[in-house]
Design a protein around this motif. Structure first.
Motif, mmCIF file in Angstrom:
data_model
loop_
_atom_site.group_PDB
_atom_site.id
_atom_site.type_symbol
_atom_site.label_atom_id
_atom_site.label_comp_id
_atom_site.label_asym_id
_atom_site.label_seq_id
_atom_site.Cartn_x
_atom_site.Cartn_y
_atom_site.Cartn_z
ATOM 1 N N ARG A 62 0.699 -1.259 -0.177
ATOM 2 C CA ARG A 62 -0.006 -0.062 0.084
ATOM 3 C C ARG A 62 0.913 1.182 0.121
ATOM 4 O O ARG A 62 0.193 2.274 -0.021
ATOM 5 C CB ARG A 62 -0.661 -0.204 1.206
ATOM 6 C CG ARG A 62 -1.977 -1.069 1.089
ATOM 7 C CD ARG A 62 -2.626 -1.039 -0.001
ATOM 8 N NE ARG A 62 -3.749 -2.217 -0.079
ATOM 9 C CZ ARG A 62 -5.204 -1.809 -0.190
ATOM 10 N NH1 ARG A 62 -5.592 -0.459 0.216
ATOM 11 N NH2 ARG A 62 -5.919 -2.755 0.003
ATOM 12 N N THR A 162 -1.929 3.863 6.027
ATOM 13 C CA THR A 162 -3.059 4.593 5.631
ATOM 14 C C THR A 162 -3.030 5.818 5.449
ATOM 15 O O THR A 162 -3.433 6.515 4.434
ATOM 16 C CB THR A 162 -4.515 4.303 6.561
ATOM 17 O OG1 THR A 162 -4.897 2.785 6.627
ATOM 18 C CG2 THR A 162 -5.561 5.054 6.279
ATOM 19 N N ASP A 167 -5.512 7.648 1.912
ATOM 20 C CA ASP A 167 -6.425 6.813 1.172
ATOM 21 C C ASP A 167 -7.823 6.874 2.146
ATOM 22 O O ASP A 167 -7.747 6.043 2.904
ATOM 23 C CB ASP A 167 -5.954 5.348 1.042
ATOM 24 C CG ASP A 167 -6.872 4.298 0.226
ATOM 25 O OD1 ASP A 167 -8.018 4.652 0.712
ATOM 26 O OD2 ASP A 167 -6.411 3.655 -0.849
ATOM 27 N N MET A 170 -9.343 3.357 2.794
ATOM 28 C CA MET A 170 -8.414 2.509 3.943
ATOM 29 C C MET A 170 -8.903 3.097 5.438
ATOM 30 O O MET A 170 -9.064 2.387 6.265
ATOM 31 C CB MET A 170 -6.975 2.779 3.766
ATOM 32 C CG MET A 170 -6.687 1.787 2.465
ATOM 33 S SD MET A 170 -4.663 2.139 2.049
ATOM 34 C CE MET A 170 -3.996 1.352 3.587
ATOM 35 N N ARG A 171 -9.065 4.668 5.428
ATOM 36 C CA ARG A 171 -9.582 5.183 6.674
ATOM 37 C C ARG A 171 -10.677 4.500 7.224
ATOM 38 O O ARG A 171 -10.973 4.425 8.458
ATOM 39 C CB ARG A 171 -9.568 6.935 6.381
ATOM 40 C CG ARG A 171 -8.186 7.356 6.153
ATOM 41 C CD ARG A 171 -8.348 8.892 6.362
ATOM 42 N NE ARG A 171 -6.856 9.491 6.410
ATOM 43 C CZ ARG A 171 -6.466 9.927 4.853
ATOM 44 N NH1 ARG A 171 -7.141 10.158 4.027
ATOM 45 N NH2 ARG A 171 -5.016 10.437 4.960
ATOM 46 N N LEU A 174 -10.659 1.122 8.459
ATOM 47 C CA LEU A 174 -10.083 1.162 9.760
ATOM 48 C C LEU A 174 -10.988 1.301 11.040
ATOM 49 O O LEU A 174 -10.644 0.705 11.864
ATOM 50 C CB LEU A 174 -8.793 2.161 9.876
ATOM 51 C CG LEU A 174 -7.346 1.874 9.519
ATOM 52 C CD1 LEU A 174 -6.771 3.235 9.902
ATOM 53 C CD2 LEU A 174 -6.987 1.031 10.595
#
Lengths: 343, 343
Positions: A62, A162, A167, A170-171, A174
């Protein structure tokens, strides 16, 4: 029993960490982008070393950064540290007391590298040595086998990558982590009911691949620390490359096989192990993988890159229950101390 | 029995390699100096992965380069290779057929990294993919457990770092390697006489540190491949950091403890293991270390950085003799094939 309590605290620890460390981590990520590292070097030992394995895959996939695990004895015993001037150097230690890990960061600072520590104690020598510190905020971990600090370390790495990747998907993923952890804990209470089946198991192998290579190593470590069973962990690829020779009828193999890019390979391996008559214990969110298990531990659906944070939990609970069934001291296994100051 | 024959060929293989590959390796080293890598990334699996562990210490200590082991599935399953544009990327594979290792080098070439392959087959896909190739010249290895190709891989790495460091003392040390190997083989013939003692051993731990961390892993792998014993390998530091809990009265531990910067720590550990009543099998050239062993395997005096090339040999011979004592097929262990084409 502190271990049970600390395992159960994990959803709350992750929620607090994500809420309270978010701003700090976004700021650190900005500083990493500015530094523009050529590669990442991670210094860690024991459980934290398994967090580093996770970081290797996540930074690679990533953030496009190649990750190496440092060889601390180059900095201590040999006194010949490699060039870390272009490196992002991350030291991971639950207690922050690991002197050899601190030395790696010390050398990296002197060399012009960018250093970050991830610890559960902001006053610790490691936290004080690093330019940036990520505090796990996991509160005191009393049981010697690390559980909540491990999943908090993984979450710290996930949050850092992240923020570095900047991104938003991705946040969002999470933020779903604490709920997934909660759901996992409620889904695996059955482990206590069948733990006795493995009372006389004296060999054990754990397999994972990619992001969950780390999970296999961490489950192996918990089983070894708590139950004194010699076990081994492998990536699916390495396992087929030789060690699969040990597997005969009834040989116990735990497989970490969640949905994702590694699932097809893991399903192939599960089929091969079934043919050999292995006793399969499967951690997954995929029905086909779970169907091959003598014992199954279901985790929720989630993106593969975050699955290691919850996939390790059935392994923690399995190791704890094995220790209970065998009558071992769960919170203080023989020969272990919580803080190791390795030179 | 090919395994015995191939173990005994090792002095000749090393002598031929050093004589015939010297010029090629000096030229490759010059090209590495010109490229001026920020770090080294090594792709390997199985036995070759243990050669990579050795490279991590040697490149760090003698070339000032930080070394990471690549995560091949980033290149294959995930299709997300990290940035290797500033990396020296070394692919190690006995057969040169490991497709995932080849993919790492392929991606590195496309990315502007400098690639080297170390194989026993110059016509193999891996050798053809790399910009530079180091041929082990070990002749065909028929036994499935790799022995002569492993020590040739270590020697290739030692020669490459020596040429890169442009160090005449190291060059001289290298040339003494075939004789040291010969001497080791004549000094450990007694292993066959006491191998039966371990006929019913079903757990086993191997410990090394620094340069010989790799040796511990490789001995563990030989014992597993040939005898189907679940064993584990640790650095002295990691072992004390938890897994030492498994060691009780009579627990068999093989320690690789040659003279050098790591010896004091290993002596401390040997004393602690003796107190716990462990059954110690010691590979060393130091009398104090050897004195602590129930069984001892003496290697010649030599610089620590080269000791892994010979210190693994008693482990190879031990694993072979265990397989013989247990009536296992030595050249073709169950479930293994010589060439693995991992995806």
């Amino acid at each position: 029993m502190y271990l049970q309590k600390e395992i159960n605290e994990q959803p709350g620890v992750l929620a607090r960490f994500l809420a309270e460390q978010n701003e700090n981590i976004e700021a650190i990520a900005a500083s990493v982008r500015e530094f523009d590292p050529a590669f990442v070097c991670i210094a860690a030992r024991g459980t934290s070393d398994n967090a580093a394995r996770y970081a290797q895959y996540l930074f690679g996939a990533r953030a496009g950064l190649s990750v190496g695990l440092s060889a601390p004895s180059l900095h201590t015993l040999y006194g010949q540290p490699p060039d870390l001037s272009r490196a992002l150097v991350i030291g991971i230690s639950q207690s922050g007391q690991a002197e050899d890990v601190r030395r790696v960061l010390d050398d990296a600072n002197a060399n012009g590298g960018l250093t970050i520590s991830i610890t559960n104690d902001p006053e610790s020598p490691l936290a004080q040595t690093a330019k940036h510190h990520i505090d796990l905020l996991a509160e005191e971990e009393i049981s010697i086998a690390a559980t909540k600090t491990y999943t908090a370390q993984l979450t710290a790495i996930a949050a850092l990558v992240t923020a570095y990747a900047d991104d938003d998907e991705m946040r969002e993923n999470l933020l779903a982590l604490p709920d997934a952890m909660e759901q996992t804990l409620t889904q695996i209470t059955h482990i206590a009911h069948w733990a006795e089946r493995y009372r006389y198991m004296n060999q054990f192998v754990v397999i994972g691949r990619g992001y969950n290579y780390a999970t296999a190593f961490e489950i192996k470590l918990k089983v070894k620390e708590l139950c004194y069973i010699i076990s081994d962990a492998y990536s699916e690829a390495d396992f087929r490359h030789g060690p699969i020779a040990v597997v005969g009828e009834g040989f116990p193999v735990m497989a970490v096989a969640p949905k994702g890019k590694t699932l097809d390979n893991m399903l192939d391996l599960l089929a091969e192990l079934s043919e050999r008559g292995a006793e399969l214990l499967v951690i997954s969110n995929d029905d086909r993988a779970l169907d091959s298990g003598v014992k199954t531990m279901r985790i929720p659906d989630m993106p593969e890159w975050l699955s290691p944070v919850v996939a390790v939990v059935p392994g923690q609970v399995f190791a704890m229950n094995q220790a209970i069934v065998r009558g071992y001291a769960v919170d203080k296994p023989r020969g272990l101390s919580k803080v190791t100051v390795t030179q």
